[in-house]
Design an enzyme around this catalytic site. Structure first.
Site: not given
Ligand code: UGA
Length: 436
Positions: A151, A153-155, A253, A263, A266
């Site tokens: 998957e 999916l983003r939370e 970015l 995610c 881990k």
């Molecule tokens: C992430 C992936 O984006 C999903 O595609 C994947 O399915 C999911 O992990 C998973 O493996 O289940 P998620 O952890 O819900 O999704 O959140 P993200 O939106 O990716 O953000 C992850 C972290 O990165 C957050 O702490 C966010 O603040 C940070 N982030 C994200 C940044 O600091 N800068 C960015 O430009 C984007």
């Protein structure tokens, strides 16, 4: 088509509800009786925008149901998804596959018809082979194909991501597996969402490679942000300037306090373990993990600096706005806010905090932090206000009110949601990320 979803956590519940919404008959299965009871009462185990309405609508339409009985739930299902947790094993970072193996065994023992068993949980390369072996060892007489279908999916945006995916990855070389999976995703195929068929091991690796790459992109821009602060450049413009290059792309970015969540932390660790096991180092990912870990503590130091340093900080008060690892979730796992709060309380700083959804989850992780009912209650008498998570609720703060409530007009914006010039005009000492 009947689909069984084993594991009604974040991934299982969102995927199950979305499949039901496509018109499939879906049974979500979970061992946790109280979770299933609450789902029967329409209470979601997690906060995800739109999920309660989606679940309610599909339950009402008779397409979505819940049970604790795996044997009952998988009866007649053509596709049985395994969507149970694969947490980091304590001590070594390996993905803990106990639940996946346990479910595979139970499926094998209870199978009443031919079926495709699909691992949706994030599992290391080779897990599909193991699942296949476990099911075969259970002595089932039915035809089974074990398929990988990670998957992405983003939370906070999971329903949209499920219904309008960039791609669907299906790992199988089995004709039966391919046929059933094409049927499962037919509604999306009609929407022209690209489906990529690969080998099972390739599909398993794609999931880790995708998350590690995204974590790398974030960590890269975070280090550029540090450099920007030193050389007097603006990281927002650097991100824009490189993101306009189609080969780089503008997403992920956004510089900040470091990635967190259930995610990236881990999965990057699990990828390192796989690389070690196969003696094929992934040094870039090793560096990403280290840089991101130290970044969270560095954010604590940044706040202390805003208070005038470690010594000057003792006895002062800080208001933390936003605690979850990102907005639109109540998930606190590996949130940078934990490290920031820890550093501040260790330094003798009084910390008050507010988060729109995450305070219940945050409370046990942040002993010594006072949780408040609204942002302004946290800000009262504060020597600095820190935005840790970019919830919409913090995008239009009442700065005049903050000035009267707080002891000093100091704003540390770890998500760059405000503009330095604007904050200066409003009379604030404003510290952000990668903007001198
Ligand atoms: C992430 C992936 O984006 C999903 O595609 C994947 O399915 C999911 O992990 C998973 O493996 O289940 P998620 O952890 O819900 O999704 O959140 P993200 O939106 O990716 O953000 C992850 C972290 O990165 C957050 O702490 C966010 O603040 C940070 N982030 C994200 C940044 O600091 N800068 C960015 O430009 C984007």
């Amino acid at each position: 088509m009947k689909i069984a979803m084993v594991g009604s956590g974040y991934v299982g519940l969102v995927s199950g509800a979305c499949f039901a919404d496509f018109g499939h008959e879906v049974v979500c299965i979970d061992k946790d009786q109280s979770k299933i009871d609450r789902l029967h009462d329409g209470i979601m185990p997690i906060y995800e925008p739109g999920l309660d309405a989606l679940v309610a609508g599909n339950v009402e339409a008779g397409r979505l149901s819940f049970t604790t009985s795996l044997a009952e739930g998988i009866k007649g299902a053509s596709a049985i998804f395994i969507a149970v947790g694969t947490p980091s094993r304590r001590g070594d970072g390996h993905a803990d596959l106990t639940f996946v193996h346990q479910v595979a065994r139970e499926i094998g023992q209870n199978l009443a018809n031919d079926a495709v068993v699909v691992t949706k949980s994030t599992v290391p390369v080779g897990t599909g082979d193991e699942v296949e072996r476990i099911i075969a060892d259970s002595g089932t007489r039915h035809r089974v194909a074990v398929v990988s279908n990670p998957e992405f999916l983003r939370e906070g945006a999971a329903i949209g991501d499920f219904k309008r995916p960039d791609r669907i990855v299906i790992g199988t070389e089995d004709t039966f597996g391919r046929e059933v999976m094409s049927e499962v995703y037919r509604p999306l195929f009609l929407n022209e969402s690209p489906i990529l068929f690969t080998s099972r091991r390739t599909s398993e690796l794609i999931k880790y490679a995708a998350n590690a790459f995204l974590a790398t992109k974030i960590t890269f821009i975070n280090e550029m942000a540090d450099l920007c602060e030193k050389v007097g450049a603006d990281v927002q413009d650097v991100a824009r300037g490189i993101g306009m290059d189609g080969r780089i792309g503008p997403k992920f970015l956004h510089a900040g306090p470091g990635y967190g969540g259930s995610c990236f932390p881990k999965d990057t660790l699990a990828l390192l373990k796989t690389a070690e096991d196969y003696d094929s180092p992934v040094r870039i990912v090793e560096a990403v993990v280290k840089v991101n870990d130290s970044r969270k503590r560095a954010m604590g130091r940044k706040v202390l600096d805003a208070l005038g340093g470690m010594e000057a900080g003792r006895g002062k008060k800080v208001a933390l706005l936003g605690l979850t690892f990102k907005p639109n979730t109540d998930d606190m796992r590996d949130s940078p806010a934990i490290a920031v709060a820890q550093m501040l309380t260790d330094a003798g700083v009084e910390v008050a905090a507010y988060d729109p959804e995450g305070m219940e989850q945050a409370r046990p992780l942040m002993p010594g932090v006072a949780m408040t009912d609204n942002p302004y209650a946290a800000i009262e008498d504060a020597d600095a206000v820190v935005i840790v998570t970019e919830w919409d609720a913090f995008r239009a703060l009442d700065f005049e009110r903050i000035k009267t409530l707080a002891k000093a007009p100091v704003l540390v914006d770890l998500r760059n949601i405000y503009q330095p010039e604007d904050m200066q005009t409003r009379g604030f000492k404003y510290i952000s990320i990668g903007r001198s």
